[in-house]
Design an enzyme around this catalytic site. Structure first.
Site, PDB file in Angstrom:
ATOM      1  N   ARG A  10       0.692  -1.146   0.081  1.00  0.00           N
ATOM      2  CA  ARG A  10      -0.029  -0.065  -0.005  1.00  0.00           C
ATOM      3  C   ARG A  10       1.012   1.079   0.090  1.00  0.00           C
ATOM      4  O   ARG A  10       0.602   2.055  -0.717  1.00  0.00           O
ATOM      5  CB  ARG A  10      -1.066  -0.107   1.332  1.00  0.00           C
ATOM      6  CG  ARG A  10      -1.703   1.323   1.345  1.00  0.00           C
ATOM      7  CD  ARG A  10      -3.138   1.429   2.326  1.00  0.00           C
ATOM      8  NE  ARG A  10      -2.903   0.321   3.418  1.00  0.00           N
ATOM      9  CZ  ARG A  10      -2.329   0.563   4.510  1.00  0.00           C
ATOM     10  NH1 ARG A  10      -1.672   1.553   4.701  1.00  0.00           N
ATOM     11  NH2 ARG A  10      -2.511  -0.303   5.365  1.00  0.00           N
TER      12      ARG A  10
ATOM     13  N   TYR B  38     -16.037  17.827 -14.939  1.00  0.00           N
ATOM     14  CA  TYR B  38     -16.193  16.546 -14.739  1.00  0.00           C
ATOM     15  C   TYR B  38     -17.251  16.143 -14.035  1.00  0.00           C
ATOM     16  O   TYR B  38     -17.337  16.611 -12.662  1.00  0.00           O
ATOM     17  CB  TYR B  38     -14.852  15.770 -14.887  1.00  0.00           C
ATOM     18  CG  TYR B  38     -15.226  14.167 -14.861  1.00  0.00           C
ATOM     19  CD1 TYR B  38     -15.536  13.359 -16.118  1.00  0.00           C
ATOM     20  CD2 TYR B  38     -15.297  13.453 -13.649  1.00  0.00           C
ATOM     21  CE1 TYR B  38     -15.697  12.121 -16.061  1.00  0.00           C
ATOM     22  CE2 TYR B  38     -15.278  12.046 -13.620  1.00  0.00           C
ATOM     23  CZ  TYR B  38     -15.561  11.445 -14.961  1.00  0.00           C
ATOM     24  OH  TYR B  38     -15.914  10.315 -14.967  1.00  0.00           O
TER      25      TYR B  38
ATOM     26  N   ASP C  40      -6.874  19.488 -13.701  1.00  0.00           N
ATOM     27  CA  ASP C  40      -7.104  18.362 -14.445  1.00  0.00           C
ATOM     28  C   ASP C  40      -6.724  18.236 -15.549  1.00  0.00           C
ATOM     29  O   ASP C  40      -7.192  18.952 -16.625  1.00  0.00           O
ATOM     30  CB  ASP C  40      -8.669  17.932 -14.029  1.00  0.00           C
ATOM     31  CG  ASP C  40      -9.076  16.522 -14.613  1.00  0.00           C
ATOM     32  OD1 ASP C  40      -8.220  15.921 -15.248  1.00  0.00           O
ATOM     33  OD2 ASP C  40     -10.339  16.212 -14.155  1.00  0.00           O
TER      34      ASP C  40
ATOM     35  N   LYS D 231      -7.634   7.551 -19.151  1.00  0.00           N
ATOM     36  CA  LYS D 231      -8.023   8.052 -20.593  1.00  0.00           C
ATOM     37  C   LYS D 231      -6.430   7.650 -21.178  1.00  0.00           C
ATOM     38  O   LYS D 231      -6.314   6.680 -21.691  1.00  0.00           O
ATOM     39  CB  LYS D 231      -8.250   9.284 -20.528  1.00  0.00           C
ATOM     40  CG  LYS D 231      -9.536   9.379 -19.242  1.00  0.00           C
ATOM     41  CD  LYS D 231     -10.739   8.645 -19.522  1.00  0.00           C
ATOM     42  CE  LYS D 231     -11.578   8.440 -18.311  1.00  0.00           C
ATOM     43  NZ  LYS D 231     -12.012   9.801 -17.517  1.00  0.00           N
TER      44      LYS D 231
HETATM   45  C1  LIG Z   1     -12.610  10.089 -16.384  1.00  0.00           C
HETATM   46  C2  LIG Z   1     -12.134  11.477 -15.726  1.00  0.00           C
HETATM   47  C3  LIG Z   1     -12.037  11.679 -14.326  1.00  0.00           C
HETATM   48  C4  LIG Z   1     -12.179  10.426 -13.470  1.00  0.00           C
HETATM   49  O1  LIG Z   1     -11.273   9.427 -13.646  1.00  0.00           O
HETATM   50  P1  LIG Z   1     -11.570   7.772 -13.164  1.00  0.00           P
HETATM   51  O2  LIG Z   1     -10.234   7.362 -13.733  1.00  0.00           O
HETATM   52  O3  LIG Z   1     -13.042   7.515 -14.155  1.00  0.00           O
HETATM   53  O4  LIG Z   1     -11.828   7.958 -11.871  1.00  0.00           O
HETATM   54  C5  LIG Z   1     -11.615  13.096 -14.031  1.00  0.00           C
HETATM   55  N1  LIG Z   1     -11.598  14.144 -14.854  1.00  0.00           N
HETATM   56  C6  LIG Z   1     -11.642  14.043 -15.991  1.00  0.00           C
HETATM   57  C7  LIG Z   1     -11.701  14.906 -16.807  1.00  0.00           C
HETATM   58  C8  LIG Z   1     -12.086  12.478 -16.665  1.00  0.00           C
HETATM   59  O5  LIG Z   1     -12.477  12.625 -17.976  1.00  0.00           O
END
Ligand SMILES: *Cc1c(COP(=O)(O)O)cnc(C)c1O
Length: 379
Positions: free
Chosen positions: A46, A98, A170, A195
């Site tokens: 962890r 998001y 982000d 992503k």
């Molecule tokens: C998908 C996404 C998230 C969340 O990420 P997860 O891996 O699905 O928890 C946060 N911000 C943006 C812009 C995203 O596209």
């Protein structure tokens, strides 16, 4: 060192015990100690795992940061950032956020006494006006989902610099190939690794990148205390994905341009949102802070009928209808009925999420095949 070279080599050293070129999947929860406290830097997975360490170092290097921290999902990484705050602290956030982030802020952390203000960050003056002496975090997302609005990161950084306010970005939609917020003054870069970084629609993961040693230590404390860490298999898959990040992003971007320019000319298409178009409202800012413009875009069908959008979505053959984005395969979604369904219609209409808006995550297939698919579906 240029980005392509970093994408291939960052974080990974041949394994000292065997010479293995790829970092092994260290599928272990614990590590032997010769005597209490006498270990090789690893005690429990962890806290630390060598496969995760390699990935964390790679991500830090790709974002021009010093420290990387990986989490079990993008949401777990955002959760860790908000846990730096105390009840009574305030956060100024992008309004075009998001959905999962909005839910985490308002449904989980607001009841704990953290206050969130959502503003249109296309005009940095709105951020300046929302900052109070209690503001401890500014949360930026750019490009935004699904209308690809652009926030001027350097302009926002000027507002937080020298104050006791962290600026977090982000960077999921851009990936470190298209944009490096650290270079523009951000304190924290966040990624949904799920992503573009993973890139193959087979992993859910999140990451934070920071420069400041003290901030890295506080976040590592939260990472270990709360325990939302990823396993070594997933870290390995992302290490593998990173090696082609630059190649994939180049192709996402050239395919993105071909499709955006084709959509603009199509008689049945209404608005097209892609930051690389000169007609995009924030094209100048995008040009300044992004290396290229990627494959994320959205468009409306003339007349703006939901029925037409549904018909179009079920007629596509190459573009697959699914949540998520950033993989090698082209995906599409209908924000009004999928990601933004919980937002009242009048509210979403105001931010451009109209009934026929379709979001594309353009993959790395052949651009002419993708255009042919859109052509037949629009027909
Ligand atoms: C998908 C996404 C998230 C969340 O990420 P997860 O891996 O699905 O928890 C946060 N911000 C943006 C812009 C995203 O596209």
């Amino acid at each position: 060192m240029q980005f392509s070279t970093k994408a291939v080599h960052a974080g990974v050293e041949p394994d000292p015990s065997t010479g293995a070129i790829m970092t092994p999947i260290f599928q272990t929860s614990t590590y032997v100690q010769a005597a209490p406290g006498d270990h090789k830097g690893y005690e429990y997975s962890r806290t630390h795992n060598p496969t995760r360490t390699a990935l964390q170092n790679a991500l830090a290097e790709l974002e021009n940061g010093k420290h990387g921290l990986c989490f079990a999902s993008g949401m777990a990484s955002i959760d860790a950032v908000v846990k730096l705050l105390k009840p009574g602290d305030e956060v100024v956030s992008t309004n075009d956020l998001y959905g999962g982030t909005y839910r985490l802020f308002t449904k989980i952390f607001e009841p704990f006494g953290v206050k969130f203000t959502f503003v249109d960050m296309e005009d940095p003056a709105n951020v300046a006006a929302a900052i109070t002496p209690k503001t401890k975090l500014v949360w930026v997302e750019t490009p935004t989902n699904p209308t690809l609005r652009i926030v001027d990161i350097a302009a926002i950084a000027k507002l937080t610099a020298g104050k006791d306010i962290l600026l977090a970005v982000d960077n999921t939609f851009a990936s470190p190939y298209l944009q490096n917020p650290m270079d523009l003054g951000a304190d924290i870069v966040m990624h949904s690794v799920t992503k573009f970084l993973g890139g193959h629609s087979d992993v859910v993961m999140g990451a934070l990148i920071v420069n400041d040693d003290d901030l890295a230590e506080r976040l590592a404390f939260i990472q270990n205390s709360c325990g939302g860490t990823p396993g070594p298999q997933d870290c390995f898959l992302v290490l593998r994905g990173l090696k082609t990040l630059h190649l994939r992003m180049e192709r996402h971007s050239t395919n993105g341009r071909a499709i955006a320019e084709w959509l603009v000319k199509h008689p049945k298409v209404g608005k097209v949102y892609w930051p690389g178009l000169e007609s995009h409202v924030n094209h100048d800012v995008a040009k300044r802070q992004m290396r290229d413009f990627g494959g994320m875009m959205s468009f409306t069908i003339k007349g703006d009928e939901q029925e037409d959008a549904i018909k179009f979505l079920s007629s596509c053959e190459l573009f697959t209808l699914a949540e998520s984005l950033g993989g090698v395969e082209s995906l599409m979604g209908h924000p009004a009925s999928m990601t933004h369904a919980s937002i009242p219609r009048e509210v979403r209409l105001k931010s451009g999420v109209t009934d026929s808006l379709i979001r594309l995550s353009v993959g790395v297939e052949d651009a002419q095949d993708l255009i042919a698919d859109l052509e037949q579906a629009l027909g």
